[in-house]
Design a protein around this motif. Sequence first.
Motif, PDB file in Angstrom:
ATOM      1  N   LYS A 126       0.840  -1.211   0.000  1.00 30.96           N
ATOM      2  CA  LYS A 126       0.000   0.000   0.000  1.00 30.96           C
ATOM      3  C   LYS A 126       0.876   1.264   0.000  1.00 30.96           C
ATOM      4  CE  LYS A 126      -4.115  -2.038   1.020  1.00 30.96           C
ATOM      5  NZ  LYS A 126      -5.275  -1.990   0.203  1.00 30.96           N
ATOM      6  N   VAL A 127       1.912   1.268   0.824  1.00 33.05           N
ATOM      7  CA  VAL A 127       2.794   2.437   0.897  1.00 33.05           C
ATOM      8  C   VAL A 127       3.528   2.629  -0.427  1.00 33.05           C
ATOM      9  CG1 VAL A 127       4.844   3.399   2.024  1.00 33.05           C
ATOM     10  CG2 VAL A 127       3.012   2.384   3.401  1.00 33.05           C
ATOM     11  N   ARG A 128       4.014   1.542  -1.017  1.00 28.52           N
ATOM     12  CA  ARG A 128       4.722   1.656  -2.304  1.00 28.52           C
ATOM     13  C   ARG A 128       3.811   2.234  -3.376  1.00 28.52           C
ATOM     14  NH1 ARG A 128       6.875  -3.886  -1.203  1.00 28.52           N
ATOM     15  NH2 ARG A 128       8.824  -3.498  -0.117  1.00 28.52           N
ATOM     16  N   ASP A 129       2.535   1.877  -3.323  1.00 34.44           N
ATOM     17  CA  ASP A 129       1.576   2.426  -4.289  1.00 34.44           C
ATOM     18  C   ASP A 129       1.534   3.951  -4.172  1.00 34.44           C
ATOM     19  OD1 ASP A 129      -0.638   2.545  -6.165  1.00 34.44           O
ATOM     20  OD2 ASP A 129      -1.927   2.865  -4.419  1.00 34.44           O
ATOM     21  N   PHE A 130       1.483   4.467  -2.967  1.00 36.48           N
ATOM     22  CA  PHE A 130       1.452   5.919  -2.774  1.00 36.48           C
ATOM     23  C   PHE A 130       2.801   6.547  -3.095  1.00 36.48           C
ATOM     24  CE2 PHE A 130      -2.515   5.070  -0.664  1.00 36.48           C
ATOM     25  CZ  PHE A 130      -3.260   6.192  -0.978  1.00 36.48           C
ATOM     26  N   MET A 131       3.896   5.857  -2.801  1.00 39.02           N
ATOM     27  CA  MET A 131       5.230   6.382  -3.111  1.00 39.02           C
ATOM     28  C   MET A 131       5.414   6.572  -4.609  1.00 39.02           C
ATOM     29  SD  MET A 131       7.592   4.102  -0.534  1.00 39.02           S
ATOM     30  CE  MET A 131       9.111   4.481  -1.396  1.00 39.02           C
ATOM     31  N   SER A 132       4.755   5.737  -5.408  1.00 39.28           N
ATOM     32  CA  SER A 132       4.927   5.801  -6.865  1.00 39.28           C
ATOM     33  C   SER A 132       4.053   6.863  -7.522  1.00 39.28           C
ATOM     34  CB  SER A 132       4.627   4.432  -7.485  1.00 39.28           C
ATOM     35  OG  SER A 132       3.249   4.126  -7.342  1.00 39.28           O
ATOM     36  N   ARG A 133       3.146   7.450  -6.779  1.00 34.53           N
ATOM     37  CA  ARG A 133       2.261   8.469  -7.350  1.00 34.53           C
ATOM     38  C   ARG A 133       3.008   9.789  -7.521  1.00 34.53           C
ATOM     39  NH1 ARG A 133      -3.636   7.111  -4.695  1.00 34.53           N
ATOM     40  NH2 ARG A 133      -3.491   4.905  -5.180  1.00 34.53           N
ATOM     41  N   PRO A 134       2.635  10.552  -8.544  1.00 33.07           N
ATOM     42  CA  PRO A 134       3.311  11.846  -8.745  1.00 33.07           C
ATOM     43  C   PRO A 134       3.015  12.787  -7.575  1.00 33.07           C
ATOM     44  CG  PRO A 134       1.493  11.566 -10.294  1.00 33.07           C
ATOM     45  CD  PRO A 134       1.620  10.282  -9.540  1.00 33.07           C
ATOM     46  N   LYS A 135       3.934  13.672  -7.303  1.00 26.68           N
ATOM     47  CA  LYS A 135       3.823  14.608  -6.184  1.00 26.68           C
ATOM     48  C   LYS A 135       2.517  15.411  -6.259  1.00 26.68           C
ATOM     49  CE  LYS A 135       6.776  17.753  -3.660  1.00 26.68           C
ATOM     50  NZ  LYS A 135       8.076  18.376  -3.592  1.00 26.68           N
ATOM     51  N   GLU A 136       2.069  15.724  -7.467  1.00 24.44           N
ATOM     52  CA  GLU A 136       0.844  16.523  -7.653  1.00 24.44           C
ATOM     53  C   GLU A 136      -0.381  15.829  -7.056  1.00 24.44           C
ATOM     54  OE1 GLU A 136       2.844  15.673 -10.564  1.00 24.44           O
ATOM     55  OE2 GLU A 136       3.986  17.445  -9.967  1.00 24.44           O
ATOM     56  N   TYR A 137      -0.334  14.485  -6.959  1.00 27.84           N
ATOM     57  CA  TYR A 137      -1.460  13.736  -6.406  1.00 27.84           C
ATOM     58  C   TYR A 137      -1.776  14.201  -4.987  1.00 27.84           C
ATOM     59  CZ  TYR A 137      -4.217   9.874  -4.586  1.00 27.84           C
ATOM     60  OH  TYR A 137      -5.208   9.131  -4.002  1.00 27.84           O
ATOM     61  N   PHE A 138      -0.739  14.596  -4.242  1.00 26.60           N
ATOM     62  CA  PHE A 138      -0.912  14.968  -2.847  1.00 26.60           C
ATOM     63  C   PHE A 138      -1.172  16.451  -2.649  1.00 26.60           C
ATOM     64  CE2 PHE A 138       1.793  11.214  -3.133  1.00 26.60           C
ATOM     65  CZ  PHE A 138       0.999  10.314  -2.444  1.00 26.60           C
ATOM     66  N   GLN A 139      -1.138  17.227  -3.729  1.00 28.10           N
ATOM     67  CA  GLN A 139      -1.399  18.661  -3.640  1.00 28.10           C
ATOM     68  C   GLN A 139      -2.907  18.885  -3.540  1.00 28.10           C
ATOM     69  OE1 GLN A 139       1.210  20.687  -3.362  1.00 28.10           O
ATOM     70  NE2 GLN A 139       2.464  18.862  -3.622  1.00 28.10           N
ATOM     71  N   PRO A 140      -3.335  19.935  -2.843  1.00 26.70           N
ATOM     72  CA  PRO A 140      -4.769  20.218  -2.769  1.00 26.70           C
ATOM     73  C   PRO A 140      -5.329  20.475  -4.173  1.00 26.70           C
ATOM     74  CG  PRO A 140      -3.498  21.802  -1.459  1.00 26.70           C
ATOM     75  CD  PRO A 140      -2.531  20.892  -2.139  1.00 26.70           C
ATOM     76  N   LYS A 141      -6.516  19.968  -4.394  1.00 27.33           N
ATOM     77  CA  LYS A 141      -7.171  20.143  -5.697  1.00 27.33           C
ATOM     78  C   LYS A 141      -7.587  21.603  -5.861  1.00 27.33           C
ATOM     79  CE  LYS A 141      -7.235  15.633  -6.337  1.00 27.33           C
ATOM     80  NZ  LYS A 141      -6.051  15.158  -5.741  1.00 27.33           N
ATOM     81  N   HIS A 142      -7.416  22.135  -7.086  1.00 24.61           N
ATOM     82  CA  HIS A 142      -7.801  23.523  -7.312  1.00 24.61           C
ATOM     83  C   HIS A 142      -9.316  23.618  -7.484  1.00 24.61           C
ATOM     84  CE1 HIS A 142      -8.255  22.455 -11.544  1.00 24.61           C
ATOM     85  NE2 HIS A 142      -8.805  23.617 -11.738  1.00 24.61           N
ATOM     86  N   GLN A 143      -9.844  24.763  -7.090  1.00 24.75           N
ATOM     87  CA  GLN A 143     -11.266  25.009  -7.265  1.00 24.75           C
ATOM     88  C   GLN A 143     -11.522  25.266  -8.747  1.00 24.75           C
ATOM     89  OE1 GLN A 143     -13.641  24.737  -5.117  1.00 24.75           O
ATOM     90  NE2 GLN A 143     -12.365  24.404  -3.326  1.00 24.75           N
ATOM     91  N   PRO A 144     -12.610  24.708  -9.298  1.00 25.73           N
ATOM     92  CA  PRO A 144     -12.881  24.944 -10.713  1.00 25.73           C
ATOM     93  C   PRO A 144     -13.168  26.430 -10.976  1.00 25.73           C
ATOM     94  CG  PRO A 144     -14.669  23.692  -9.684  1.00 25.73           C
ATOM     95  CD  PRO A 144     -13.584  23.850  -8.660  1.00 25.73           C
ATOM     96  N   THR A 145     -12.607  26.925 -12.049  1.00 26.61           N
ATOM     97  CA  THR A 145     -12.841  28.316 -12.429  1.00 26.61           C
ATOM     98  C   THR A 145     -14.210  28.425 -13.086  1.00 26.61           C
ATOM     99  OG1 THR A 145     -11.890  28.029 -14.622  1.00 26.61           O
ATOM    100  CG2 THR A 145     -10.362  28.647 -12.844  1.00 26.61           C
ATOM    101  N   VAL A 146     -14.650  29.663 -13.289  1.00 28.07           N
ATOM    102  CA  VAL A 146     -15.932  29.887 -13.971  1.00 28.07           C
ATOM    103  C   VAL A 146     -15.859  29.281 -15.376  1.00 28.07           C
ATOM    104  CG1 VAL A 146     -17.521  31.637 -14.874  1.00 28.07           C
ATOM    105  CG2 VAL A 146     -16.531  31.907 -12.598  1.00 28.07           C
ATOM    106  N   LEU A 147     -14.712  29.427 -16.023  1.00 29.72           N
ATOM    107  CA  LEU A 147     -14.533  28.848 -17.351  1.00 29.72           C
ATOM    108  C   LEU A 147     -14.686  27.321 -17.310  1.00 29.72           C
ATOM    109  CD1 LEU A 147     -13.915  29.359 -20.320  1.00 29.72           C
ATOM    110  CD2 LEU A 147     -11.489  29.181 -19.775  1.00 29.72           C
ATOM    111  N   ASP A 148     -14.096  26.673 -16.284  1.00 36.19           N
ATOM    112  CA  ASP A 148     -14.247  25.220 -16.118  1.00 36.19           C
ATOM    113  C   ASP A 148     -15.719  24.853 -15.953  1.00 36.19           C
ATOM    114  OD1 ASP A 148     -11.457  24.843 -16.149  1.00 36.19           O
ATOM    115  OD2 ASP A 148     -11.293  24.915 -13.951  1.00 36.19           O
ATOM    116  N   GLN A 149     -16.419  25.642 -15.142  1.00 40.09           N
ATOM    117  CA  GLN A 149     -17.834  25.371 -14.885  1.00 40.09           C
ATOM    118  C   GLN A 149     -18.678  25.572 -16.141  1.00 40.09           C
ATOM    119  OE1 GLN A 149     -19.103  27.552 -11.368  1.00 40.09           O
ATOM    120  NE2 GLN A 149     -17.264  26.952 -10.266  1.00 40.09           N
ATOM    121  N   LEU A 150     -18.362  26.616 -16.922  1.00 43.05           N
ATOM    122  CA  LEU A 150     -19.094  26.854 -18.181  1.00 43.05           C
ATOM    123  C   LEU A 150     -18.858  25.701 -19.164  1.00 43.05           C
ATOM    124  CD1 LEU A 150     -18.519  30.683 -18.726  1.00 43.05           C
ATOM    125  CD2 LEU A 150     -20.723  29.551 -18.320  1.00 43.05           C
ATOM    126  N   GLU A 151     -17.612  25.241 -19.210  1.00 42.43           N
ATOM    127  CA  GLU A 151     -17.271  24.114 -20.076  1.00 42.43           C
ATOM    128  C   GLU A 151     -18.069  22.875 -19.674  1.00 42.43           C
ATOM    129  OE1 GLU A 151     -13.095  22.324 -20.741  1.00 42.43           O
ATOM    130  OE2 GLU A 151     -12.866  24.493 -21.030  1.00 42.43           O
TER     131      GLU A 151
END
Length: 181
Positions: A126-151
């Motif tokens: 289980k730990v190796r699975d998380f170790m292999s994930r890209p660093k961005e996986y652990f970053q907070p997710k960005h809030q969708p912009t108005v453009l994202d929502q319109l799309e």
Amino acid sequence: MSEKSRLDEIKDELEKLDINPTIFARKEIRELPEILSADEKIVYLVEGRNKTSKHHIILVATDRRLIFVDKEFMYGLKVEDFSYDKVSSIQYEKELMLASIDIHTADNIIEIDGVGKYFAELFCEKVRDFMSRPKEYFQPKHQPTVLDQLEHLGKLKENGVLTEEEFSDQKKKLIEKLNQK
């Protein structure tokens, strides 16, 4: 949310993961509501002994980090946590009936023994699975912009989920929200 209900949630998580800690882990598990973030999920948990201090400890893998918890009556609480990108390796070694786990970080080696053989192997996987994930996986997710929502609205209309009128109403609300900022 009260501490008791968070502890109940944690116990439910452990039960769903088919983890049945012994009575020796109770004091560490009772500390988890204070240690874990509200939305942090346990991926796996093992218990054993710290090779250095010989204290009974738990090692918790969450969806964000690896946590070492040692709660001793005389010595208080010791918590160490490591983000997965700081763990350089994790390995286990099976002995006759039990196993040991070694976790290597840039400036530390954590050694735990007295872990069940099957649990040590599963924990390391289980730990190796998380170790292999890209660093961005652990970053907070960005809030969708108005453009994202319109799309997204456009795709819903295109797929027939929204009518033209519903699409126009939602689009108008988004634009008004944008103009209020």
